[in-house]
Design a protein around this motif. Structure first.
Motif, PDB file in Angstrom:
ATOM      1  N   ALA A  69     -33.864 -21.830  43.057  1.00 53.07           N
ATOM      2  CA  ALA A  69     -34.110 -20.524  42.455  1.00 53.07           C
ATOM      3  C   ALA A  69     -35.432 -19.907  42.885  1.00 53.07           C
ATOM      4  O   ALA A  69     -35.648 -18.701  42.695  1.00 53.07           O
ATOM      5  CB  ALA A  69     -34.070 -20.645  40.927  1.00 53.07           C
ATOM      6  N   ALA A  70     -36.315 -20.697  43.463  1.00 50.69           N
ATOM      7  CA  ALA A  70     -37.618 -20.196  43.897  1.00 50.69           C
ATOM      8  C   ALA A  70     -37.498 -19.476  45.242  1.00 50.69           C
ATOM      9  O   ALA A  70     -36.687 -19.864  46.087  1.00 50.69           O
ATOM     10  CB  ALA A  70     -38.610 -21.345  44.011  1.00 50.69           C
ATOM     11  N   ASN A  71     -38.297 -18.463  45.429  1.00 44.62           N
ATOM     12  CA  ASN A  71     -38.383 -17.764  46.713  1.00 44.62           C
ATOM     13  C   ASN A  71     -39.472 -18.427  47.540  1.00 44.62           C
ATOM     14  O   ASN A  71     -40.655 -18.361  47.172  1.00 44.62           O
ATOM     15  CB  ASN A  71     -38.716 -16.294  46.492  1.00 44.62           C
ATOM     16  N   PRO A  72     -39.121 -19.092  48.649  1.00 43.20           N
ATOM     17  CA  PRO A  72     -40.142 -19.797  49.427  1.00 43.20           C
ATOM     18  C   PRO A  72     -41.318 -18.912  49.821  1.00 43.20           C
ATOM     19  O   PRO A  72     -42.465 -19.382  49.877  1.00 43.20           O
ATOM     20  CB  PRO A  72     -39.371 -20.293  50.659  1.00 43.20           C
ATOM     21  N   ALA A  73     -41.066 -17.644  50.081  1.00 43.75           N
ATOM     22  CA  ALA A  73     -42.145 -16.743  50.508  1.00 43.75           C
ATOM     23  C   ALA A  73     -43.194 -16.547  49.413  1.00 43.75           C
ATOM     24  O   ALA A  73     -44.336 -16.160  49.699  1.00 43.75           O
ATOM     25  CB  ALA A  73     -41.558 -15.399  50.922  1.00 43.75           C
ATOM     26  N   ASP A  74     -42.820 -16.816  48.154  1.00 43.35           N
ATOM     27  CA  ASP A  74     -43.762 -16.669  47.042  1.00 43.35           C
ATOM     28  C   ASP A  74     -44.594 -17.930  46.808  1.00 43.35           C
ATOM     29  O   ASP A  74     -45.504 -17.914  45.968  1.00 43.35           O
ATOM     30  CB  ASP A  74     -43.007 -16.328  45.759  1.00 43.35           C
ATOM     31  N   ASP A 104     -39.653 -24.186  54.834  1.00 46.51           N
ATOM     32  CA  ASP A 104     -38.920 -22.924  54.836  1.00 46.51           C
ATOM     33  C   ASP A 104     -38.236 -22.683  56.181  1.00 46.51           C
ATOM     34  O   ASP A 104     -38.303 -23.518  57.089  1.00 46.51           O
ATOM     35  CB  ASP A 104     -39.831 -21.760  54.427  1.00 46.51           C
ATOM     36  N   SER A 105     -37.569 -21.566  56.311  1.00 42.99           N
ATOM     37  CA  SER A 105     -36.773 -21.284  57.507  1.00 42.99           C
ATOM     38  C   SER A 105     -37.620 -21.128  58.757  1.00 42.99           C
ATOM     39  O   SER A 105     -37.100 -21.196  59.876  1.00 42.99           O
ATOM     40  CB  SER A 105     -35.926 -20.032  57.294  1.00 42.99           C
ATOM     41  N   ASP A 106     -38.920 -20.927  58.583  1.00 45.91           N
ATOM     42  CA  ASP A 106     -39.837 -20.832  59.726  1.00 45.91           C
ATOM     43  C   ASP A 106     -40.542 -22.149  60.029  1.00 45.91           C
ATOM     44  O   ASP A 106     -41.425 -22.198  60.896  1.00 45.91           O
ATOM     45  CB  ASP A 106     -40.889 -19.741  59.471  1.00 45.91           C
ATOM     46  N   GLY A 107     -40.176 -23.212  59.304  1.00 48.50           N
ATOM     47  CA  GLY A 107     -40.792 -24.517  59.523  1.00 48.50           C
ATOM     48  C   GLY A 107     -42.102 -24.711  58.797  1.00 48.50           C
ATOM     49  O   GLY A 107     -42.800 -25.700  59.028  1.00 48.50           O
ATOM     50  N   VAL A 108     -42.461 -23.788  57.899  1.00 50.64           N
ATOM     51  CA  VAL A 108     -43.707 -23.886  57.132  1.00 50.64           C
ATOM     52  C   VAL A 108     -43.456 -24.696  55.866  1.00 50.64           C
ATOM     53  O   VAL A 108     -42.454 -24.474  55.164  1.00 50.64           O
ATOM     54  CB  VAL A 108     -44.235 -22.486  56.767  1.00 50.64           C
ATOM     55  N   ILE A 109     -44.356 -25.625  55.559  1.00 48.10           N
ATOM     56  CA  ILE A 109     -44.257 -26.392  54.318  1.00 48.10           C
ATOM     57  C   ILE A 109     -44.793 -25.540  53.176  1.00 48.10           C
ATOM     58  O   ILE A 109     -45.925 -25.038  53.233  1.00 48.10           O
ATOM     59  CB  ILE A 109     -45.041 -27.711  54.413  1.00 48.10           C
ATOM     60  N   ARG A 110     -43.980 -25.364  52.147  1.00 45.09           N
ATOM     61  CA  ARG A 110     -44.354 -24.589  50.969  1.00 45.09           C
ATOM     62  C   ARG A 110     -44.568 -25.515  49.780  1.00 45.09           C
ATOM     63  O   ARG A 110     -43.791 -26.440  49.548  1.00 45.09           O
ATOM     64  CB  ARG A 110     -43.259 -23.573  50.643  1.00 45.09           C
ATOM     65  N   ASP A 111     -45.616 -25.247  49.012  1.00 45.69           N
ATOM     66  CA  ASP A 111     -46.024 -26.099  47.893  1.00 45.69           C
ATOM     67  C   ASP A 111     -45.154 -25.820  46.674  1.00 45.69           C
ATOM     68  O   ASP A 111     -45.123 -24.703  46.162  1.00 45.69           O
ATOM     69  CB  ASP A 111     -47.497 -25.820  47.585  1.00 45.69           C
ATOM     70  N   LEU A 112     -44.448 -26.850  46.218  1.00 44.35           N
ATOM     71  CA  LEU A 112     -43.561 -26.731  45.055  1.00 44.35           C
ATOM     72  C   LEU A 112     -44.199 -27.214  43.760  1.00 44.35           C
ATOM     73  O   LEU A 112     -43.529 -27.289  42.725  1.00 44.35           O
ATOM     74  CB  LEU A 112     -42.293 -27.557  45.288  1.00 44.35           C
ATOM     75  N   SER A 113     -45.489 -27.546  43.785  1.00 43.29           N
ATOM     76  CA  SER A 113     -46.071 -28.189  42.606  1.00 43.29           C
ATOM     77  C   SER A 113     -46.130 -27.262  41.393  1.00 43.29           C
ATOM     78  O   SER A 113     -46.292 -27.744  40.264  1.00 43.29           O
ATOM     79  CB  SER A 113     -47.460 -28.753  42.925  1.00 43.29           C
ATOM     80  N   GLY A 114     -45.964 -25.959  41.586  1.00 45.13           N
ATOM     81  CA  GLY A 114     -45.857 -25.050  40.451  1.00 45.13           C
ATOM     82  C   GLY A 114     -44.453 -24.972  39.882  1.00 45.13           C
ATOM     83  O   GLY A 114     -44.237 -24.358  38.828  1.00 45.13           O
TER      84      GLY A 114
END
Length: 282
Positions: free
Chosen positions: A48-53, A18-28
């Motif tokens: 279409a996904a919101n990274p914060a979610d 994400d924009s803060d350099g955090v890896i977000r899990d896309l497996s859902g």
């Protein structure tokens, strides 16, 4: 988008940075970063996904190869004019093609293993093209529509196998661990111009390659179009596009990797890889 795969080897999950350099899990959202996920439709689902979610990955998690299970891994040789000169080869009139074994792909920071019988292990920083739409007899004007994105590849090479053992270059290009890719796949919309990207590679802290894609003989659009005249490229296939000067083979005298050496590999806008060379093991 910066797409990654993270987790233990063989158990990687798809993710995005994400924009803060955090890896977000896309497996859902998607099953992996591979195949149909890299098509325009698949990438649209991710966008279409919101990274914060999305849940955050554990800190300091291992990064796997940024593309899973490529069906084809095509490589282009002698594609930088200054590299052709350092190896005493003429500038090719058409792209020189060979294959790397798809199962040589590893994570960007995984160890590189010296193959059994190796005597001339070498390095090559390269721009990697990731295919996102089936390419079959594609015109150069339409070629970039078939690209999902870009990443770094270290085209690890065994020069004795490649040059001195007869036959094709493939012998020295497809050994285990010879294809570190990543750290992330940058989608093509975020890198519309690949014609002047700084590229570099260090061995044990010494910068041995310091070049730019501006000396590429054949650019990205030409390569995708050209290769599609000889084979069908499917989503998730990889094309690694050649290296600038500074490889061990071109040094005087030549210099090759040994166990314990550390490579750092970078391309402008695509991050940095780090690999340690380790001895052969079964």
């Amino acid at each position: 988008m910066k797409l990654v795969r993270f987790g233990a080897q063989g158990q990687e999950k798809p993710g995005l940075i994400d924009s803060d350099g955090v890896i977000r899990d896309l497996s859902g959202i998607v099953h992996d970063i591979a195949g149909d996920v890299l098509t325009p439709e698949g990438l649209a689902r991710i966008r279409a996904a919101n990274p914060a979610d999305l849940p955050a990955a554990p800190e300091s998690v291992r990064l796997g190869a940024c593309v899973a299970r490529p069906g084809n891994f095509v490589a282009v040789g002698l594609n930088f004019a200054d590299h052709a000169a350092e190896t005493n080869n003429p500038i090719p009139s058409e792209p020189v093609l060979f294959n790397k074994a798809p199962n040589c792909v590893v994570g960007p920071n995984d160890d590189v293993m010296i193959p059994r019988g190796s005597t001339k292990l070498d390095w090559e920083v390269e721009l990697l093209i990731v295919i996102g739409a089936r390419a079959r007899y594609v015109d150069e004007a339409d070629a970039l529509k078939h690209v999902a994105g870009y990443a770094i590849c270290n085209d690890v090479s065994e020069r004795n196998f490649q040059i001195e053992r007869g036959g094709q270059w493939t012998k020295g290009k497809g050994n285990e661990t010879f294809g570190p890719i990543g750290p992330y796949l940058l989608t093509a919309d975020e890198m519309p111009d690949t014609s002047n990207l700084a590229m570099w590679l260090e061995v044990n802290g010494e910068k041995v390659q310091n070049g730019s894609t501006k000396t590429m003989i054949f650019g990205v659009a030409h390569l995708v179009s050209y290769i599609s005249q000889f084979m069908v490229l499917d989503p998730g296939d990889l094309i690694t596009t050649g290296t600038p000067p500074g490889v061990g083979l071109g040094m005087k005298p030549p210099r090759y990797l040994k166990a314990g050496d550390v490579m750092r590999v970078g391309i402008e806008g695509l991050g940095v890889q780090t690999q340690t060379v380790v001895p052969f093991k079964l």
